[in-house]
Design a protein around this motif. Structure first.
Motif, PDB file in Angstrom:
ATOM      1  N   ASN A 221     -18.477   5.049  -4.733  1.00  0.00           N
ATOM      2  CA  ASN A 221     -17.755   5.432  -5.953  1.00  0.00           C
ATOM      3  C   ASN A 221     -16.231   5.430  -5.799  1.00  0.00           C
ATOM      4  O   ASN A 221     -15.532   6.153  -6.507  1.00  0.00           O
ATOM      5  CB  ASN A 221     -18.213   6.821  -6.435  1.00  0.00           C
ATOM      6  CG  ASN A 221     -19.667   6.829  -6.842  1.00  0.00           C
ATOM      7  OD1 ASN A 221     -20.144   5.908  -7.505  1.00  0.00           O
ATOM      8  ND2 ASN A 221     -20.398   7.871  -6.440  1.00  0.00           N
ATOM      9  N   HIS A 222     -15.734   4.605  -4.867  1.00  0.00           N
ATOM     10  CA  HIS A 222     -14.287   4.474  -4.711  1.00  0.00           C
ATOM     11  C   HIS A 222     -13.753   3.214  -5.382  1.00  0.00           C
ATOM     12  O   HIS A 222     -12.562   2.934  -5.336  1.00  0.00           O
ATOM     13  CB  HIS A 222     -13.908   4.469  -3.224  1.00  0.00           C
ATOM     14  CG  HIS A 222     -14.035   5.814  -2.588  1.00  0.00           C
ATOM     15  ND1 HIS A 222     -15.180   6.218  -1.926  1.00  0.00           N
ATOM     16  CD2 HIS A 222     -13.180   6.860  -2.527  1.00  0.00           C
ATOM     17  CE1 HIS A 222     -15.017   7.441  -1.473  1.00  0.00           C
ATOM     18  NE2 HIS A 222     -13.809   7.859  -1.826  1.00  0.00           N
ATOM     19  N   PHE A 223     -14.661   2.431  -5.973  1.00  0.00           N
ATOM     20  CA  PHE A 223     -14.246   1.285  -6.791  1.00  0.00           C
ATOM     21  C   PHE A 223     -15.139   1.273  -8.016  1.00  0.00           C
ATOM     22  O   PHE A 223     -16.356   1.121  -7.923  1.00  0.00           O
ATOM     23  CB  PHE A 223     -14.372  -0.030  -6.030  1.00  0.00           C
ATOM     24  CG  PHE A 223     -13.887  -1.218  -6.832  1.00  0.00           C
ATOM     25  CD1 PHE A 223     -12.535  -1.408  -7.065  1.00  0.00           C
ATOM     26  CD2 PHE A 223     -14.790  -2.128  -7.373  1.00  0.00           C
ATOM     27  CE1 PHE A 223     -12.082  -2.476  -7.813  1.00  0.00           C
ATOM     28  CE2 PHE A 223     -14.346  -3.218  -8.118  1.00  0.00           C
ATOM     29  CZ  PHE A 223     -12.992  -3.389  -8.340  1.00  0.00           C
ATOM     30  N   SER A 224     -14.524   1.444  -9.185  1.00  0.00           N
ATOM     31  CA  SER A 224     -15.272   1.589 -10.424  1.00  0.00           C
ATOM     32  C   SER A 224     -14.668   0.696 -11.506  1.00  0.00           C
ATOM     33  O   SER A 224     -13.710  -0.047 -11.278  1.00  0.00           O
ATOM     34  CB  SER A 224     -15.229   3.054 -10.878  1.00  0.00           C
ATOM     35  OG  SER A 224     -13.881   3.426 -11.181  1.00  0.00           O
ATOM     36  N   TRP A 225     -15.232   0.799 -12.717  1.00  0.00           N
ATOM     37  CA  TRP A 225     -14.701   0.051 -13.849  1.00  0.00           C
ATOM     38  C   TRP A 225     -13.240   0.407 -14.110  1.00  0.00           C
ATOM     39  O   TRP A 225     -12.444  -0.435 -14.517  1.00  0.00           O
ATOM     40  CB  TRP A 225     -15.560   0.325 -15.076  1.00  0.00           C
ATOM     41  CG  TRP A 225     -15.102  -0.388 -16.309  1.00  0.00           C
ATOM     42  CD1 TRP A 225     -14.572   0.163 -17.436  1.00  0.00           C
ATOM     43  CD2 TRP A 225     -15.115  -1.807 -16.534  1.00  0.00           C
ATOM     44  NE1 TRP A 225     -14.254  -0.809 -18.369  1.00  0.00           N
ATOM     45  CE2 TRP A 225     -14.578  -2.037 -17.842  1.00  0.00           C
ATOM     46  CE3 TRP A 225     -15.524  -2.905 -15.770  1.00  0.00           C
ATOM     47  CZ2 TRP A 225     -14.450  -3.304 -18.378  1.00  0.00           C
ATOM     48  CZ3 TRP A 225     -15.389  -4.182 -16.310  1.00  0.00           C
ATOM     49  CH2 TRP A 225     -14.857  -4.365 -17.595  1.00  0.00           C
TER      50      TRP A 225
ATOM     51  N   ALA B 236       0.800  -1.235   0.000  1.00  0.00           N
ATOM     52  CA  ALA B 236       0.000   0.000   0.000  1.00  0.00           C
ATOM     53  C   ALA B 236       0.829   1.281   0.000  1.00  0.00           C
ATOM     54  O   ALA B 236       0.550   2.193  -0.795  1.00  0.00           O
ATOM     55  CB  ALA B 236      -0.978  -0.010   1.163  1.00  0.00           C
ATOM     56  N   PRO B 237       1.852   1.410   0.863  1.00  0.00           N
ATOM     57  CA  PRO B 237       2.617   2.664   0.846  1.00  0.00           C
ATOM     58  C   PRO B 237       3.318   2.922  -0.495  1.00  0.00           C
ATOM     59  O   PRO B 237       3.372   4.069  -0.954  1.00  0.00           O
ATOM     60  CB  PRO B 237       3.646   2.474   1.971  1.00  0.00           C
ATOM     61  CG  PRO B 237       3.067   1.419   2.846  1.00  0.00           C
ATOM     62  CD  PRO B 237       2.324   0.505   1.928  1.00  0.00           C
ATOM     63  N   ILE B 238       3.828   1.865  -1.128  1.00  0.00           N
ATOM     64  CA  ILE B 238       4.533   2.016  -2.404  1.00  0.00           C
ATOM     65  C   ILE B 238       3.548   2.364  -3.515  1.00  0.00           C
ATOM     66  O   ILE B 238       3.781   3.268  -4.325  1.00  0.00           O
ATOM     67  CB  ILE B 238       5.308   0.731  -2.754  1.00  0.00           C
ATOM     68  CG1 ILE B 238       6.314   0.407  -1.653  1.00  0.00           C
ATOM     69  CG2 ILE B 238       6.023   0.874  -4.097  1.00  0.00           C
ATOM     70  CD1 ILE B 238       6.980  -0.947  -1.799  1.00  0.00           C
TER      71      ILE B 238
ATOM     72  N   PRO C  20      -1.933   7.091  -6.274  1.00  0.00           N
ATOM     73  CA  PRO C  20      -2.848   7.142  -5.122  1.00  0.00           C
ATOM     74  C   PRO C  20      -4.246   6.619  -5.434  1.00  0.00           C
ATOM     75  O   PRO C  20      -4.934   6.115  -4.539  1.00  0.00           O
ATOM     76  CB  PRO C  20      -2.886   8.634  -4.768  1.00  0.00           C
ATOM     77  CG  PRO C  20      -1.624   9.193  -5.333  1.00  0.00           C
ATOM     78  CD  PRO C  20      -1.347   8.405  -6.570  1.00  0.00           C
ATOM     79  N   ARG C  21      -4.673   6.699  -6.693  1.00  0.00           N
ATOM     80  CA  ARG C  21      -6.028   6.267  -7.040  1.00  0.00           C
ATOM     81  C   ARG C  21      -6.212   4.752  -6.920  1.00  0.00           C
ATOM     82  O   ARG C  21      -7.341   4.262  -6.895  1.00  0.00           O
ATOM     83  CB  ARG C  21      -6.370   6.728  -8.463  1.00  0.00           C
ATOM     84  CG  ARG C  21      -6.536   8.228  -8.604  1.00  0.00           C
ATOM     85  CD  ARG C  21      -6.770   8.615 -10.056  1.00  0.00           C
ATOM     86  NE  ARG C  21      -5.601   8.336 -10.890  1.00  0.00           N
ATOM     87  CZ  ARG C  21      -5.564   8.510 -12.211  1.00  0.00           C
ATOM     88  NH1 ARG C  21      -6.639   8.958 -12.846  1.00  0.00           N
ATOM     89  NH2 ARG C  21      -4.455   8.229 -12.896  1.00  0.00           N
ATOM     90  N   PHE C  22      -5.117   4.008  -6.840  1.00  0.00           N
ATOM     91  CA  PHE C  22      -5.214   2.556  -6.680  1.00  0.00           C
ATOM     92  C   PHE C  22      -5.521   2.155  -5.236  1.00  0.00           C
ATOM     93  O   PHE C  22      -5.795   0.982  -4.969  1.00  0.00           O
ATOM     94  CB  PHE C  22      -3.899   1.886  -7.106  1.00  0.00           C
ATOM     95  CG  PHE C  22      -3.725   1.788  -8.596  1.00  0.00           C
ATOM     96  CD1 PHE C  22      -4.755   2.106  -9.464  1.00  0.00           C
ATOM     97  CD2 PHE C  22      -2.514   1.363  -9.136  1.00  0.00           C
ATOM     98  CE1 PHE C  22      -4.593   2.012 -10.845  1.00  0.00           C
ATOM     99  CE2 PHE C  22      -2.340   1.260 -10.509  1.00  0.00           C
ATOM    100  CZ  PHE C  22      -3.385   1.586 -11.367  1.00  0.00           C
TER     101      PHE C  22
END
Length: 242
Positions: free
Chosen positions: A181-185, A32-34, A40-42
Motif C-alpha cells: 500500500n505504498h503505491f496507489s491510485w 529524491a531529497p528535494i 514526502p508522500r511521493f
C-alpha cells in the motif's frame, strides 16, 4: 495539494531525469531529497513510477545497444539482494545497513580511481545486482553498484544497459510497493501530472549528449556514486546525532 508543491516536485524530477538521461543514472540522487522536502508522500512510490517511465524511454532510445543477455546475471542478482535486505532489516536498522553500504560504495569509487578495471563479467554483474538490491532497499538509491561495474562501457551501451536494469528494478519495486500500500491510485495520478516535465528534460538531454566526452561521463558516474555513498552514510549516522 498546492500547485506550487507539484511544480517544485516536477522541476526536481526533471533535473534528475536530465542527469540520468545524460550520465546513465542519478535521478533518485538528485530528485529524491528535494521531492521528500516538498511532498514526502511521493517517496518512493511516485518517484519510482517516474523512474520506470524514464527507464523505458531510455531503453527505446538506446534499444540497438541494449543487451538483455548481458544483464541477465544482474537481474538474477537483484532478486536475492532485495530479499536479503528485507531479512537483514528484521535484525539491524535500515540506518546501520545504509552506513555499511555507503562506505562500500565509497571504497569502490576509490578503487576505480586507482585505475583498477572492474570487468563486467557475469559474476561481477550478479554481485552488482545483488548489491543494488541491498542498497536500493535500504536507501532507495540502487544505481551505484551497476554504474561502477559498467563505467568503462561505451557511452551508449552504458546508458542502454543501465536503463534496462532500472526498468526491471522499478517494476519489482512497484509490485512490492503496491502490495504494501505504498503505491496507489493517488500516487499514479500525481505521477501522471508530473511526467511532462521529466519527459521534456529527457528530450533536452538527448540534444546535448553528443557534447559529452567519454572520460567526462565516467567521472560524472564516479561523482554521482560518491554522492550516493555520502547520502547513505548520512542516513546511517544522522539518527545517532539527532
Amino acid at each position: 495539494m498546492e500547485t506550487s508543491t507539484l511544480v517544485y516536485c516536477a522541476l526536481a524530477l526533471a533535473a534528475g531525469c536530465f542527469v540520468q538521461s545524460t550520465v546513465g543514472f542519478g535521478m533518485a540522487i538528485v530528485a529524491a531529497p528535494i521531492v521528500y522536502f516538498f511532498e514526502p508522500r511521493f517517496v518512493p512510490g511516485t518517484i519510482t513510477m517516474v523512474g520506470l517511465v524514464l527507464a523505458l524511454i531510455n531503453m527505446w532510445q538506446y534499444r540497438r545497444m541494449l543487451s538483455f543477455k548481458g544483464l541477465s546475471a544482474a537481474f538474477i542478482g537483484r532478486v536475492p539482494g532485495t530479499i536479503a535486505a528485507g531479512f537483514l532489516l528484521l535484525y539491524i536498522s535500515a540506518e546501520s545497513l545504509a552506513l555499511v553500504l555507503g562506505v562500500g560504495v565509497l571504497l569502490a569509487v576509490v578503487i576505480s580511481l586507482m585505475k583498477v578495471r572492474i570487468k563486467p563479467t557475469g559474476k561481477a554483474l550478479f554481485w552488482a545486482g545483488f548489491a543494488s538490491g541491498l542498497m536500493g532497499t535500504s536507501t532507495s538509491i540502487g544505481g551505484p553498484p551497476m554504474a561502477l561495474v559498467l563505467q568503462h562501457a561505451e557511452a551508449g551501451k552504458l546508458r542502454a544497459n543501465l536503463a534496462g536494469y532500472f526498468a526491471f528494478s522499478c517494476v519489482l519495486s512497484l509490485i512490492a510497493l503496491s502490495a504494501t500500500n505504498h503505491f496507489s491510485w493517488w500516487h499514479f495520478q500525481y505521477g501522471v501530472m508530473i511526467l511532462p516535465a521529466p519527459i521534456l528534460a529527457t528530450w533536452l538531454a538527448y540534444r546535448i549528449q553528443h557534447l559529452i566526452r567519454a572520460e567526462w561521463l565516467r567521472y560524472a558516474l564516479l561523482v554521482l556514486c560518491s554522492v550516493s555513498g555520502v547520502i547513505a552514510i548520512w542516513q546511517g549516522v544522522s539518527p545517532h546525532w539527532a
